[in-house]
Enzyme design. Structure first.
Site, PDB file in Angstrom:
ATOM      1  N   TYR A  71       0.797  -1.083   0.004  1.00  0.00           N
ATOM      2  CA  TYR A  71       0.022  -0.098  -0.060  1.00  0.00           C
ATOM      3  C   TYR A  71       0.929   1.322   0.024  1.00  0.00           C
ATOM      4  CZ  TYR A  71      -3.519  -3.393   1.485  1.00  0.00           C
ATOM      5  OH  TYR A  71      -4.339  -4.538   1.560  1.00  0.00           O
TER       6      TYR A  71
ATOM      7  N   HIS B  72       0.227 -12.447   1.683  1.00  0.00           N
ATOM      8  CA  HIS B  72      -0.737 -11.227   0.742  1.00  0.00           C
ATOM      9  C   HIS B  72      -0.658 -11.787  -0.530  1.00  0.00           C
ATOM     10  CE1 HIS B  72      -1.321  -6.953  -0.039  1.00  0.00           C
ATOM     11  NE2 HIS B  72      -2.498  -7.474  -0.143  1.00  0.00           N
TER      12      HIS B  72
END
Length: 338
Positions: free
Chosen positions: A68, A157
């Site tokens: 992110y 992830h």
């Protein structure tokens, strides 16, 4: 009782336990992708105000990842939470992508990073690494960016194209970190339900984060993932509840799974909005609450970029959604149209 800048501080939101772990998450969680520059840049002040508003509104669960904003989300979230009592909040981050310094162009420029919908300076490049060493390095680097000595939850992830290595190396590494007490709970976060179901059935994860697959438009997680999680005592965190935008504001330019939404999806979402309006409920409020109607779901992750968006999420959470609306939505789903 007051919080930042004199704002009223409400008690923490209700929380639920993650699997068999000792970690409890608030039923509404702060998604940190947006403050990392998802879609558009976010200023330092707006990012800090968003975290402060979440805290003052009772949110105590915060999610981030190296992906992110190339670490920007982690740095901003760490800065905003560092002054808070560490035992009063839960923070999660993710492993599987390492960040390495970018090589400037011949003119010294670094360009822009737009991977995954972000819009930020490309100071780093992402490199997938689901090895055991990569997991430990990723977590150590995340702690450095966060300025913390531990995270409460570590997720593998997006191992979509690295499934076997994730099962064979990344998961055992997280299992060891959990046994060592370095993390309180472990799990996997993905935009698909099939591999998450395998993690639920074949490992001892505490939680899975499923993004966009248990929403008012896509209930694919309901067929196998959610029943398996319920049987195994694994908690589900639901992300992507607006399918990246179309369920928050269906209309021209809306996005679905981080791409331009097809006209038929915008039309479906618009009909759902009309159905919700009959009960005086905004579509975004029903979309955010819907996952919590399933007993396997412990928390809903909402991505926010400003204090105003946090306030809206909290106001939507406080709305009384009549049972008749859920019945109408279920009936409409069975018929294939609202």
């Amino acid at each position: 009782m007051t919080g930042d800048h004199g704002a009223t501080l409400v008690p923490p939101l209700p929380s639920r336990r993650l699997g068999r772990s000792k970690v409890f998450v608030t039923e509404l969680a702060f998604g940190g992708a947006a403050i990392g520059g998802m879609y558009t840049e976010v200023s330092e002040d707006d990012a800090r105000a968003a975290v402060d508003a979440a805290w003052n509104g009772g949110i105590r669960t915060f999610d981030t990842a190296p992906h992110y904003g190339l670490g920007l989300s982690e740095r901003r979230l760490g800065d905003a939470l560092r002054c808070r009592p560490r035992d009063e909040y839960v923070i999660s981050t993710k492993v599987g992508r390492l960040l390495e310094p970018a090589v400037p162009g011949q003119d010294g420029s670094i360009g822009r990073d737009t991977q995954g919908g972000f819009d930020i300076p490309a100071r780093y490049v992402r490199r997938f690494d689901f090895s055991a060493d990569g997991v430990r390095r990723s977590l150590a680097e995340s702690l450095d960016r966060l300025g913390l000595d531990r995270v409460d939850i570590a997720f593998i992830h997006d191992p979509d194209d690295h499934g076997e290595q994730a099962f064979r190396e990344a998961y055992p590494a997280l299992e060891r970190l959990r046994a060592e007490g370095a993390v309180g709970a472990i799990g996997v976060g993905m935009n698909q339900a099939a591999m998450l179901t395998r993690f639920v059935t074949d490992t001892d994860v505490d939680t899975v984060l499923v993004a966009g697959r248990y929403t008012l438009l896509d209930k694919s997680a309901a067929s196998e993932l959610l029943p398996a999680a319920q049987r195994r005592g694994v908690s589900v965190i639901a992300g992507g509840v607006f399918n990246s935008g179309v369920l928050a504001a269906p209309g021209a330019g809306a996005t679905y799974d981080y791409h331009a939404a097809a006209p038929e999806l915008i039309e479906r979402a618009s009909r759902l909005a009309e159905l919700c309006a009959r009960y005086g409920v905004p579509l975004r409020a029903a979309a955010a609450r819907f996952p919590l109607t399933h007993p396997a779901v412990a928390s809903v992750l909402i991505g926010v970029r400003s204090a105003a968006e946090v306030a809206d999420a909290l106001q939507c959470r406080a709305l009384d959604i009549p049972a008749a609306l859920w019945d109408s939505l279920a009936t409409a789903d069975e018929r294939g149209r609202p």
